[in-house]
Every structure is written in structure tokens, then in C-alpha cells.
Design a protein around this motif. Structure first.
Motif, PDB file in Angstrom:
ATOM      1  N   GLY A   1     -37.650 -17.935  25.594  1.00 31.56           N
ATOM      2  CA  GLY A   1     -36.500 -18.883  26.211  1.00 31.56           C
ATOM      3  C   GLY A   1     -35.389 -17.779  26.111  1.00 31.56           C
ATOM      4  O   GLY A   1     -34.872 -17.262  25.133  1.00 31.56           O
ATOM      5  N   ALA A   2     -34.789 -17.714  27.492  1.00 26.54           N
ATOM      6  CA  ALA A   2     -33.644 -16.641  27.460  1.00 26.54           C
ATOM      7  C   ALA A   2     -32.512 -17.400  28.477  1.00 26.54           C
ATOM      8  O   ALA A   2     -31.765 -16.622  28.982  1.00 26.54           O
ATOM      9  CB  ALA A   2     -34.177 -15.497  28.317  1.00 26.54           C
TER      10      ALA A   2
ATOM     11  N   TYR B   1     -36.779 -10.569  24.759  1.00 25.58           N
ATOM     12  CA  TYR B   1     -36.773 -11.775  25.345  1.00 25.58           C
ATOM     13  C   TYR B   1     -38.064 -11.965  25.936  1.00 25.58           C
ATOM     14  O   TYR B   1     -38.624 -10.881  26.714  1.00 25.58           O
ATOM     15  CB  TYR B   1     -35.484 -12.126  26.051  1.00 25.58           C
ATOM     16  N   TYR B   2     -38.533 -13.329  25.832  1.00 23.40           N
ATOM     17  CA  TYR B   2     -39.685 -13.510  26.644  1.00 23.40           C
ATOM     18  C   TYR B   2     -39.215 -15.226  27.523  1.00 23.40           C
ATOM     19  O   TYR B   2     -38.558 -15.852  26.726  1.00 23.40           O
ATOM     20  CB  TYR B   2     -41.105 -14.052  26.071  1.00 23.40           C
ATOM     21  N   SER B   3     -39.615 -15.095  28.889  1.00 20.22           N
ATOM     22  CA  SER B   3     -39.371 -16.369  29.272  1.00 20.22           C
ATOM     23  C   SER B   3     -40.291 -16.636  30.627  1.00 20.22           C
ATOM     24  O   SER B   3     -40.792 -15.595  31.259  1.00 20.22           O
ATOM     25  CB  SER B   3     -37.894 -16.487  30.114  1.00 20.22           C
ATOM     26  N   ARG B   4     -40.513 -17.967  30.782  1.00 19.75           N
ATOM     27  CA  ARG B   4     -41.313 -18.136  31.974  1.00 19.75           C
ATOM     28  C   ARG B   4     -40.756 -17.646  33.159  1.00 19.75           C
ATOM     29  O   ARG B   4     -41.271 -17.129  34.336  1.00 19.75           O
ATOM     30  CB  ARG B   4     -41.712 -19.665  32.053  1.00 19.75           C
TER      31      ARG B   4
ATOM     32  N   HIS C   1     -39.082 -14.743  34.363  1.00 18.48           N
ATOM     33  CA  HIS C   1     -38.894 -13.259  34.025  1.00 18.48           C
ATOM     34  C   HIS C   1     -37.397 -12.568  34.256  1.00 18.48           C
ATOM     35  O   HIS C   1     -37.095 -12.090  33.392  1.00 18.48           O
ATOM     36  CB  HIS C   1     -39.942 -12.224  34.408  1.00 18.48           C
TER      37      HIS C   1
ATOM     38  N   HIS D   1     -34.739 -14.222  33.886  1.00 12.67           N
ATOM     39  CA  HIS D   1     -33.859 -14.684  32.887  1.00 12.67           C
ATOM     40  C   HIS D   1     -33.916 -13.926  31.816  1.00 12.67           C
ATOM     41  O   HIS D   1     -33.271 -13.415  31.095  1.00 12.67           O
ATOM     42  CB  HIS D   1     -34.234 -16.127  32.715  1.00 12.67           C
ATOM     43  N   ALA D   2     -35.453 -13.505  31.278  1.00  9.39           N
ATOM     44  CA  ALA D   2     -35.599 -12.498  30.327  1.00  9.39           C
ATOM     45  C   ALA D   2     -34.768 -11.354  30.583  1.00  9.39           C
ATOM     46  O   ALA D   2     -34.200 -10.508  29.731  1.00  9.39           O
ATOM     47  CB  ALA D   2     -36.817 -12.424  29.900  1.00  9.39           C
TER      48      ALA D   2
ATOM     49  N   THR E   1     -36.336 -22.541  24.077  1.00  6.52           N
ATOM     50  CA  THR E   1     -36.459 -23.286  25.277  1.00  6.52           C
ATOM     51  C   THR E   1     -35.752 -24.806  25.386  1.00  6.52           C
ATOM     52  O   THR E   1     -35.323 -25.114  24.548  1.00  6.52           O
ATOM     53  CB  THR E   1     -37.894 -23.624  25.590  1.00  6.52           C
TER      54      THR E   1
END
Length: 277
Positions: free
Chosen positions: A6-7, A28-31, A33, A35-36, A65
Motif C-alpha cells: 500500500g503506497a 513499496y508495493y501497490s495494486r 503501481h 502509487h508505488a 492499505t
């Protein structure tokens, strides 16, 4: 190594803050990308497209998240259990959810914790600066006590600990203090606008008033911090308030009455009960 799943603004501010304390941030990892990528750019870290890779290269993984997504993310991570090497510590930052929401991760042998920062994140650099003075409310199993307290000893942040069963009440208190204070202020600003004072002007003009109220609330008992017509028992003043609110901003009448009743209860003084009810 610290990682974030979550970013958003909370994760970005925490990453920048922890890094300022000399801690290593993996990325960072985010759905989403992008945002990451943005969070990684701000913090000088890496945006990951492979969640397992990020977890394996880290030890402390913050799930930042939305509240409604935490359980799904936890189940997704639990599904990778055979691919994750070593025991990790997974935390979420939700104020309302207990560590039970991470049960699927815990069942695979990892440690879990909740660390909720008592701060309204603005999404800019001021949040990072304020984090240095922010308390974190922790909920954890006794087995995680030493590690999580050692971590916050390194950052210098004071902590509170609560029982997970009390998270709903705890978060309601947080929302009343932060979210509903904003709602109350907006109602007040709207009333000032009704008499022709622009919102930006009144925000500046009432700042000393707000600061003095907060200072009094901190330094005095709540009933001693109160001023105004309900404390004084001024029937004519309260009647005039209600009359003009009904004429000019009727949607504010119930807010005024509800808070007036609460004020009377706090003071244990019900002289104005007939007027306010």
C-alpha cells in the motif's frame, strides 16, 4: 528492512520518517503501481511489481492499505506462504481493526501486530515532521512485545497498548476527536459565511480562539475549560442562538442541541434543559 504494502499518504509519510531515523526502507508495493512509484521516488526507495520479492527482501512489512482491503491482502500474502523465506513481522495501521484481521498470516507462522499512528495525515511534508511527536497505539501478542517496543524505542515514538477487543471504541474516540471536529468547524465556518465573513478570513481570525481552547482542554479538566452561555446558564442567549439558527441554517439546529445536551451532562447543570431539548 522495512517494506510497505500500500503506497498512499500514510505509507509514504511513514517511509520517509523511518528513513530519517536511519532505518532501512526496502520499498513499496501497490495494486496501482504508479502509487508505488511515487512513494518510492519521494522516499528514495524502490517500487516493486512482485509482492513476494518485496516481502522476502524485508523483515518488517507494514500493510498500509484501506481498512476494507487489509483482510484480502493478508489472505493473498498467506497464499504465498511456501514462497516466503524466514519469519516476518507483519503490521497494519488500522485504528479500528484488531490483529485478528491478520489471522491468515499468523496461521502461516509469522508475527503480527497493529500500530496505529495518532495523527491526521495531510499528505505533505508536515506529516513527516509531526510523526516525530506522534504516539502509536499498539496491539500485539505477548511474543511480539519486545521486538515492536524495541522498534519504537529506536524511532523515539511513545506508545500506547490496548486490547484488540476495544479497537472499535478506541477508533470511535479518534474519529470524534479528529473527523467530527473538522465537521464541527466547517459548520461554524458556514455560519460565519452566512453573515458575510469569508471562510479564509475567519480561519485566520479564529485561530487564536481555537488554540486557546485546545490549550485549555490539555491543561484543565473539560468542565473547567468550558466557557459560554450554557456554563453561565444564559437562557436568553441560547434561545436567540436557536431562533436564528432555525431561520438561517436549520440543519445546524440539531448539532447545536446535541452538543448543548452533552455540555449540560458534563457540567451536571440542567438549567437550560427545556430550551435545548
Amino acid at each position: 528492512m522495512i517494506a510497505f504494502v500500500g503506497a498512499g499518504k500514510v505509507a509514504t509519510a511513514l517511509g520517509a520518517y523511518f528513513k530519517s531515523k536511519g532505518l532501512e526502507i526496502q520499498g513499496y508495493y501497490s495494486r496501482n503501481h504508479q502509487h508505488a512509484v511515487r512513494a518510492a521516488e519521494i522516499t528514495g526507495t524502490r517500487a516493486y511489481t512482485d509482492l513476494v520479492e518485496l516481502i522476502n527482501q524485508s523483515h518488517m512489512i507494514w500493510i498500509t492499505t484501506s481498512d476494507d482491503s487489509i483482510e484480502d491482502v493478508a489472505k493473498q500474502i498467506a497464499g504465498f506462504s511456501t514462497q516466503i523465506t524466514g519469519k516476518k513481522l507483519f503490521l497494519h495501521t488500522s485504528g479500528v481493526n484488531s490483529t485478528d484481521i491478520l489471522q491468515s498470516i499468523k496461521a502461516t507462522g509469522h508475527s503480527v501486530c497493529c500500530a496505529h499512528p495518532l495523527l491526521a495525515f495531510s499528505g505533505d511534508v508536515s506529516s513527516v515532521e509531526k510523526l516525530a511527536e506522534t504516539w502509536f497505539t499498539l496491539e500485539y501478542d505477548e511474543n511480539e512485545r519486545i521486538e515492536i517496543n524495541d522498534f519504537f524505542s529506536m524511532t523515539g515514538n511513545p506508545v500506547l497498548t490496548i486490547d484488540g477487543k476495544q479497537k472499535g471504541l478506541y477508533h470511535a474516540a479518534c474519529c470524534m476527536m479528529s473527523n467530527y471536529l473538522v465537521t464541527l468547524l466547517d459548520s461554524s465556518y458556514s455560519l460565519f459565511e452566512k453573515i458575510g465573513i469569508e471562510k479564509e478570513t475567519i480561519k485566520k481570525a479564529t485561530l487564536p480562539l481555537l488554540e486557546s481552547v485546545i490549550e485549555n482542554c490539555i491543561n484543565l479538566e473539560s468542565k473547567d475549560a468550558l466557557t459560554g452561555p450554557i456554563k453561565r446558564g444564559d437562557k436568553n442567549t441560547v434561545s436567540l442562538h436557536l431562533q436564528q439558527l432555525q431561520n438561517e441554517m436549520p440543519e445546524a439546529v440539531e448539532i447545536y442541541k446535541a452538543l448543548g445536551i452533552k455540555t449540560m451532562i458534563m457540567l451536571n447543570d440542567f438549567r437550560l434543559k427545556e430550551i435545548i431539548n
